[in-house]
Design a protein around this motif. Structure first.
Motif, mmCIF file in Angstrom:
data_model
loop_
_atom_site.group_PDB
_atom_site.id
_atom_site.type_symbol
_atom_site.label_atom_id
_atom_site.label_comp_id
_atom_site.label_asym_id
_atom_site.label_seq_id
_atom_site.Cartn_x
_atom_site.Cartn_y
_atom_site.Cartn_z
ATOM 1 N N ARG A 63 0.838 -1.204 0.000
ATOM 2 C CA ARG A 63 0.000 0.000 0.000
ATOM 3 C C ARG A 63 0.872 1.254 0.000
ATOM 4 O O ARG A 63 0.622 2.205 -0.732
ATOM 5 C CB ARG A 63 -0.937 -0.007 1.208
ATOM 6 N N TRP A 64 1.936 1.250 0.802
ATOM 7 C CA TRP A 64 2.856 2.380 0.886
ATOM 8 C C TRP A 64 3.505 2.641 -0.477
ATOM 9 O O TRP A 64 3.583 3.785 -0.916
ATOM 10 C CB TRP A 64 3.905 2.084 1.955
ATOM 11 N N LEU A 65 3.947 1.581 -1.135
ATOM 12 C CA LEU A 65 4.556 1.734 -2.462
ATOM 13 C C LEU A 65 3.541 2.259 -3.473
ATOM 14 O O LEU A 65 3.848 3.134 -4.286
ATOM 15 C CB LEU A 65 5.131 0.398 -2.940
ATOM 16 N N ASP A 66 2.325 1.734 -3.431
ATOM 17 C CA ASP A 66 1.278 2.161 -4.375
ATOM 18 C C ASP A 66 0.875 3.620 -4.173
ATOM 19 O O ASP A 66 0.455 4.289 -5.120
ATOM 20 C CB ASP A 66 0.034 1.281 -4.243
ATOM 21 N N ASN A 67 0.991 4.131 -2.949
ATOM 22 C CA ASN A 67 0.556 5.492 -2.648
ATOM 23 C C ASN A 67 1.559 6.573 -3.039
ATOM 24 O O ASN A 67 1.246 7.750 -2.949
ATOM 25 C CB ASN A 67 0.225 5.633 -1.156
ATOM 26 N N HIS A 68 2.755 6.178 -3.450
ATOM 27 C CA HIS A 68 3.735 7.176 -3.866
ATOM 28 C C HIS A 68 3.516 7.528 -5.331
ATOM 29 O O HIS A 68 3.231 6.669 -6.163
ATOM 30 C CB HIS A 68 5.160 6.685 -3.601
ATOM 31 N N THR A 69 3.645 8.797 -5.621
ATOM 32 C CA THR A 69 3.394 9.311 -6.967
ATOM 33 C C THR A 69 4.364 8.717 -7.975
ATOM 34 O O THR A 69 5.565 8.648 -7.729
ATOM 35 C CB THR A 69 3.551 10.848 -6.973
ATOM 36 N N LYS A 70 3.804 8.296 -9.088
ATOM 37 C CA LYS A 70 4.629 7.798 -10.187
ATOM 38 C C LYS A 70 4.879 8.968 -11.127
ATOM 39 O O LYS A 70 3.954 9.609 -11.598
ATOM 40 C CB LYS A 70 3.910 6.663 -10.913
ATOM 41 N N LEU A 71 6.145 9.261 -11.393
ATOM 42 C CA LEU A 71 6.516 10.410 -12.201
ATOM 43 C C LEU A 71 6.996 9.981 -13.588
ATOM 44 O O LEU A 71 7.698 8.994 -13.721
ATOM 45 C CB LEU A 71 7.630 11.205 -11.518
ATOM 46 N N ALA A 75 10.273 17.072 -13.729
ATOM 47 C CA ALA A 75 9.565 18.349 -13.783
ATOM 48 C C ALA A 75 8.168 18.245 -13.178
ATOM 49 O O ALA A 75 7.633 19.231 -12.679
ATOM 50 C CB ALA A 75 9.471 18.844 -15.227
ATOM 51 N N GLN A 76 7.568 17.060 -13.174
ATOM 52 C CA GLN A 76 6.254 16.860 -12.559
ATOM 53 C C GLN A 76 6.285 17.131 -11.067
ATOM 54 O O GLN A 76 5.319 17.574 -10.487
ATOM 55 C CB GLN A 76 5.762 15.430 -12.780
ATOM 56 N N GLU A 77 7.387 16.838 -10.456
ATOM 57 C CA GLU A 77 7.519 16.981 -9.023
ATOM 58 C C GLU A 77 7.902 18.406 -8.642
ATOM 59 O O GLU A 77 7.812 18.783 -7.477
ATOM 60 C CB GLU A 77 8.583 16.003 -8.516
ATOM 61 N N GLY A 78 8.309 19.190 -9.605
ATOM 62 C CA GLY A 78 8.773 20.535 -9.304
ATOM 63 C C GLY A 78 10.226 20.552 -8.923
ATOM 64 O O GLY A 78 10.738 21.556 -8.448
ATOM 65 N N GLY A 79 10.920 19.431 -9.094
ATOM 66 C CA GLY A 79 12.312 19.331 -8.695
ATOM 67 C C GLY A 79 13.284 19.799 -9.768
ATOM 68 O O GLY A 79 14.458 19.975 -9.516
#
Length: 82
Positions: A63-71, A75-79
């Protein structure tokens, strides 16, 4: 006499098994467990304590792995700033 072959899938992982399962270091698990939720830090996966032992449940890790944003890209992350 009949031999019973039990195939038990492990549900609770040790810290070392968890690190391998999620692809992170043991030090990440320890630090995130001790620091809790901090700004700009990856949250710790849920864990349980059994006596002095720390264990991670497989379903919580999934569940923890599934809940992290897939990029698609950073640039999607703003990084990625130009």
């Amino acid at each position: 006499m009949t031999t019973i072959n039990l195939s038990i899938e492990k549900r609770a992982y040790t810290e070392q098994e968890t690190a391998a399962y999620i692809g992170m270091s043991r030090s990440f698990l320890r630090q995130s467990r001790m620091e809790g939720l901090r700004t700009n830090r990856t949250d710790a996966p849920p864990f349980i304590k059994i006596g002095r032992s720390v264990r991670y449940l497989k379903e919580d890790l999934d569940r923890w792995l599934d809940n992290h944003t897939k990029l698609e890209h950073l640039a999607q992350e703003g990084g990625c700033r130009v």
